[in-house]
Design a protein around this motif. Structure first.
Motif, PDB file in Angstrom:
ATOM      1  N   ALA A   1       0.825  -1.270  -0.124  1.00 59.16           N
ATOM      2  CA  ALA A   1      -0.009  -0.081   0.035  1.00 59.16           C
ATOM      3  C   ALA A   1       0.855   1.220  -0.178  1.00 59.16           C
ATOM      4  CB  ALA A   1      -0.848  -0.027   1.237  1.00 59.16           C
ATOM      5  N   ASP A   2       0.664   2.126  -1.093  1.00 58.76           N
ATOM      6  CA  ASP A   2       1.463   3.490  -1.296  1.00 58.76           C
ATOM      7  C   ASP A   2       0.398   4.295  -0.672  1.00 58.76           C
ATOM      8  OD1 ASP A   2       2.799   5.789  -1.543  1.00 58.76           O
ATOM      9  OD2 ASP A   2       3.589   4.813  -3.638  1.00 58.76           O
ATOM     10  N   LEU A   3       0.447   4.740   0.720  1.00 59.03           N
ATOM     11  CA  LEU A   3      -0.310   5.634   1.449  1.00 59.03           C
ATOM     12  C   LEU A   3       0.047   6.964   1.121  1.00 59.03           C
ATOM     13  CD1 LEU A   3      -1.429   3.819   4.591  1.00 59.03           C
ATOM     14  CD2 LEU A   3      -2.489   3.543   2.393  1.00 59.03           C
ATOM     15  N   GLY A   4      -0.629   7.937   0.182  1.00 57.02           N
ATOM     16  CA  GLY A   4      -0.202   9.177  -0.040  1.00 57.02           C
ATOM     17  C   GLY A   4       0.635   9.254  -1.479  1.00 57.02           C
ATOM     18  N   CYS A   5       0.445   8.451  -2.329  1.00 56.20           N
ATOM     19  CA  CYS A   5       1.333   8.079  -3.463  1.00 56.20           C
ATOM     20  C   CYS A   5       1.779   9.196  -4.424  1.00 56.20           C
ATOM     21  CB  CYS A   5       0.797   6.791  -4.369  1.00 56.20           C
ATOM     22  SG  CYS A   5      -0.691   7.346  -5.355  1.00 56.20           S
ATOM     23  N   GLY A   6       1.072  10.380  -4.377  1.00 53.44           N
ATOM     24  CA  GLY A   6       1.629  11.558  -5.165  1.00 53.44           C
ATOM     25  C   GLY A   6       1.319  11.033  -6.568  1.00 53.44           C
TER      26      GLY A   6
ATOM     27  N   VAL B   1       1.036  -3.035  -6.179  1.00 50.77           N
ATOM     28  CA  VAL B   1       0.768  -1.756  -5.445  1.00 50.77           C
ATOM     29  C   VAL B   1      -0.395  -1.275  -5.571  1.00 50.77           C
ATOM     30  CG1 VAL B   1       1.780   0.501  -4.847  1.00 50.77           C
ATOM     31  CG2 VAL B   1       3.144  -1.336  -6.167  1.00 50.77           C
ATOM     32  N   TYR B   2      -0.840  -0.926  -4.367  1.00 52.48           N
ATOM     33  CA  TYR B   2      -2.415  -0.046  -4.230  1.00 52.48           C
ATOM     34  C   TYR B   2      -1.944   1.035  -3.915  1.00 52.48           C
ATOM     35  CZ  TYR B   2      -4.139  -4.900  -4.350  1.00 52.48           C
ATOM     36  OH  TYR B   2      -4.106  -6.246  -5.024  1.00 52.48           O
ATOM     37  N   GLY B   3      -2.046   2.333  -4.674  1.00 50.38           N
ATOM     38  CA  GLY B   3      -1.815   3.552  -4.253  1.00 50.38           C
ATOM     39  C   GLY B   3      -3.063   4.250  -3.793  1.00 50.38           C
TER      40      GLY B   3
ATOM     41  N   ALA C   1      -4.881  -4.427   6.027  1.00 51.08           N
ATOM     42  CA  ALA C   1      -4.816  -6.068   6.219  1.00 51.08           C
ATOM     43  C   ALA C   1      -4.888  -6.653   4.787  1.00 51.08           C
ATOM     44  CB  ALA C   1      -6.186  -6.407   6.920  1.00 51.08           C
ATOM     45  N   ARG C   2      -5.097  -5.777   3.815  1.00 49.84           N
ATOM     46  CA  ARG C   2      -5.057  -6.293   2.318  1.00 49.84           C
ATOM     47  C   ARG C   2      -3.685  -6.662   1.679  1.00 49.84           C
ATOM     48  NH1 ARG C   2      -8.076  -2.017  -0.922  1.00 49.84           N
ATOM     49  NH2 ARG C   2      -7.658  -3.225  -2.664  1.00 49.84           N
ATOM     50  N   VAL C   3      -2.680  -6.092   2.581  1.00 45.26           N
ATOM     51  CA  VAL C   3      -1.148  -5.971   1.981  1.00 45.26           C
ATOM     52  C   VAL C   3      -0.284  -6.359   3.019  1.00 45.26           C
ATOM     53  CG1 VAL C   3      -1.705  -3.961   0.283  1.00 45.26           C
ATOM     54  CG2 VAL C   3      -0.716  -3.571   2.709  1.00 45.26           C
TER      55      VAL C   3
ATOM     56  N   VAL D   1       0.692   7.984  10.928  1.00 47.37           N
ATOM     57  CA  VAL D   1       1.862   7.364  10.005  1.00 47.37           C
ATOM     58  C   VAL D   1       2.682   6.386  11.177  1.00 47.37           C
ATOM     59  CG1 VAL D   1       4.032   8.177   9.119  1.00 47.37           C
ATOM     60  CG2 VAL D   1       1.880   9.379   8.543  1.00 47.37           C
ATOM     61  N   THR D   2       3.073   6.970  12.218  1.00 45.99           N
ATOM     62  CA  THR D   2       3.998   6.121  12.975  1.00 45.99           C
ATOM     63  C   THR D   2       3.238   4.874  13.669  1.00 45.99           C
ATOM     64  OG1 THR D   2       3.443   7.676  14.930  1.00 45.99           O
ATOM     65  CG2 THR D   2       5.665   8.168  13.826  1.00 45.99           C
ATOM     66  N   GLY D   3       1.882   4.870  13.740  1.00 45.72           N
ATOM     67  CA  GLY D   3       1.182   3.743  14.238  1.00 45.72           C
ATOM     68  C   GLY D   3       1.207   2.666  13.052  1.00 45.72           C
ATOM     69  N   LEU D   4       1.335   2.986  11.947  1.00 45.35           N
ATOM     70  CA  LEU D   4       1.263   1.917  10.833  1.00 45.35           C
ATOM     71  C   LEU D   4       2.168   0.849  11.173  1.00 45.35           C
ATOM     72  CD1 LEU D   4       1.365   4.106   7.562  1.00 45.35           C
ATOM     73  CD2 LEU D   4      -0.451   2.753   8.421  1.00 45.35           C
ATOM     74  N   ALA D   5       3.506   0.925  11.669  1.00 50.31           N
ATOM     75  CA  ALA D   5       4.196  -0.260  11.982  1.00 50.31           C
ATOM     76  C   ALA D   5       3.675  -1.129  13.065  1.00 50.31           C
ATOM     77  CB  ALA D   5       5.556   0.264  12.419  1.00 50.31           C
ATOM     78  N   GLU D   6       2.733  -0.893  14.000  1.00 51.11           N
ATOM     79  CA  GLU D   6       2.019  -1.745  14.801  1.00 51.11           C
ATOM     80  C   GLU D   6       0.901  -2.441  14.205  1.00 51.11           C
ATOM     81  OE1 GLU D   6       0.445   0.656  17.674  1.00 51.11           O
ATOM     82  OE2 GLU D   6       2.368   1.656  18.475  1.00 51.11           O
ATOM     83  N   ARG D   7       0.587  -2.101  12.905  1.00 51.89           N
ATOM     84  CA  ARG D   7      -0.422  -2.764  12.070  1.00 51.89           C
ATOM     85  C   ARG D   7       0.135  -3.533  10.857  1.00 51.89           C
ATOM     86  NH1 ARG D   7      -3.943   2.116  10.149  1.00 51.89           N
ATOM     87  NH2 ARG D   7      -5.188   0.300   9.423  1.00 51.89           N
ATOM     88  N   VAL D   8       1.195  -3.107  10.408  1.00 51.29           N
ATOM     89  CA  VAL D   8       1.978  -4.047   9.280  1.00 51.29           C
ATOM     90  C   VAL D   8       3.134  -4.120   9.536  1.00 51.29           C
ATOM     91  CG1 VAL D   8       2.306  -3.874   7.086  1.00 51.29           C
ATOM     92  CG2 VAL D   8       0.291  -2.717   7.699  1.00 51.29           C
ATOM     93  N   PRO D   9       3.843  -5.162   9.731  1.00 50.55           N
ATOM     94  CA  PRO D   9       5.401  -5.491  10.267  1.00 50.55           C
ATOM     95  C   PRO D   9       6.192  -4.729   9.322  1.00 50.55           C
ATOM     96  CG  PRO D   9       4.000  -7.555  10.818  1.00 50.55           C
ATOM     97  CD  PRO D   9       3.072  -6.527   9.633  1.00 50.55           C
ATOM     98  N   ARG D  10       6.011  -4.740   8.146  1.00 46.79           N
ATOM     99  CA  ARG D  10       6.798  -4.131   7.011  1.00 46.79           C
ATOM    100  C   ARG D  10       6.616  -2.923   6.569  1.00 46.79           C
ATOM    101  NH1 ARG D  10       7.729  -9.815   4.040  1.00 46.79           N
ATOM    102  NH2 ARG D  10       5.442  -9.969   4.749  1.00 46.79           N
TER     103      ARG D  10
END
Length: 393
Positions: free
Chosen positions: A102-107, A122-124, A161-163, A194-203
């Motif tokens: 997932a590219d969140l804020g893919c510009g 990739v899901y932008g 959870a999709r990625v 943004v900083t909470g993403l790591a707790e939801r997606v390990p990579r």
């Protein structure tokens, strides 16, 4: 640029206008606009095509030949990742096992396109409708529309959870004004998300401004600073399973060089020596000057100034080296007399820890002569100091 203008540029008529505009890029803008209108291109389409031609010309330094087929905005281009950096990041993600991202804020899609080229699906997600449409157009132009799709929406609402991996490059310019945002807490998406993403997606990887305060680096994350040909271009936080070392400086000079360490080691302090090393900005921002000092058998002359000094020259991609011929307390009168005596008419001026302005000093020196020298304005043991030397090739 709006959606209608973008759609017009993607028609056969628009494609022809873009081709004609590219041939006129770099010349007088009024003459270029007149030439397009004289060729029968409607004014609105001509203006949009000329803007794209200008942006594509500027984008070559970031994207190479691929820039010629991209759709761009000024803010998007400024924040977009250089291709060499995006490709290396994509390769690292792929090697870490990321297959869906997932590219969140893919510009405009620079990082997403790199990931797609690496074989990652990739899901932008992009909040701005025009930018989202441009990212999709860029995917189509690159032949990667099957691997990179874009939705216009709120990045915080995407189901991660999709990625199995997330990349986030939060917007660092204010909507409407385009002014740069220096406080990460004002980023979009918000910093706590943004900083909470790591707790939801390990990579998870987060791209941030190079001036990021080290105090804001999440615990356990790897903080990387990146420079290209001596220019500091970005920082990134590698979180969860992706973190390999506490701090990393990635230096691109024809090929990539990586310096790693804890970021909290202190270099030895002593008097100036014969050779001065000016560390790459990525090394300085990553707080890896001490690690570089260890490689060079070097030390600082002032604990707060990131110049290193050694007894011998050592070739390194992480610093520029000068041979020092003179070390003297700063005195404009004395410096001017010494340079005049040596017939120095050209100087480069480096500075760290000095309040002097190089441009003003250059005027005040009133140089005349056929010799060249390097001047370093700095502090030694807290005292204003000027060093005179020459580059070691």
């Amino acid at each position: 640029m709006d959606l209608d203008q973008l759609a017009a540029l993607r028609t056969p008529e628009g494609s022809a206008a873009l081709t004609a505009a590219a041939e006129l890029a770099g010349g007088d803008p009024l003459a270029a606009a007149s030439a397009l209108r004289a060729a029968g291109v409607p004014p609105t389409l001509a203006a949009a095509a000329l803007t794209q031609a200008e942006l594509r010309h500027r984008a070559v330094g970031k994207f190479g030949p691929a820039a010629a087929g991209m759709f761009l905005t000024r803010p998007g281009l400024e924040q977009a990742t250089r291709r060499v950096v995006a490709d290396r990041r994509a390769a690292r993600l792929r090697a870490a096992g990321v297959r869906t991202l997932a590219d969140l804020g893919c510009g405009l899609g620079a990082d997403a396109l790199a990931a797609a080229r690496a074989g990652i699906r990739v899901y932008g997600v992009e909040a701005d409708p025009v930018t989202a449409a441009m990212a999709a157009a860029n995917a189509a132009a690159a032949g990667l529309a099957d691997l990179f799709t874009v939705e216009c929406g709120d990045a915080t609402a995407f189901d991660v959870a999709r990625v199995d991996g997330v990349f986030c490059d939060p917007a660092r310019r204010a909507t409407g004004t385009g002014r740069r945002i220096f406080d990460p807490r004002a980023y979009s998406p918000p910093w706590d998300f943004v900083t909470g993403l790591a707790e939801r997606v390990p990579r998870t990887v987060v791209k941030v401004a190079p001036g990021l305060d080290h105090a804001l680096i999440p615990a356990g994350a790897e903080a990387e600073w990146v420079s290209v040909d001596g220019d500091l271009v970005e920082a990134a936080l590698w979180c969860g399973e992706l973190a390999e070392v506490p701090r990393r400086a990635s230096v691109y000079r024809q090929e990539i060089h990586r310096l790693t360490g804890s970021g909290d080691t202190e270099a030895p302090v002593g008097p100036p020596r014969r050779y001065l090393y000016d560390p790459d900005p990525a090394v300085v921002r990553a707080h890896l000057v001490a690690e570089l000092a260890s490689e060079l058998d070097a030390g600082l002359a002032d604990e707060s100034i990131a110049y290193l000094y050694a007894d011998r020259p050592t070739r390194t991609p992480y610093a520029r080296c000068l041979e020092i011929t003179d070390v003297l307390p700063f005195s404009l009168k004395r410096l001017r007399a010494l340079l005049r005596e040596r017939r120095v008419g050209r100087v480069e001026i480096l500075k760290r820890g000095s309040a002097l302005t190089p441009e003003q000093l250059r005027r005040d020196l009133r140089l005349a002569g056929d010799q060249a020298a390097s001047l370093v304005l700095t502090r030694v043991a807290g005292a204003p100091t000027v060093l005179i030397g020459r580059p070691v090739v």
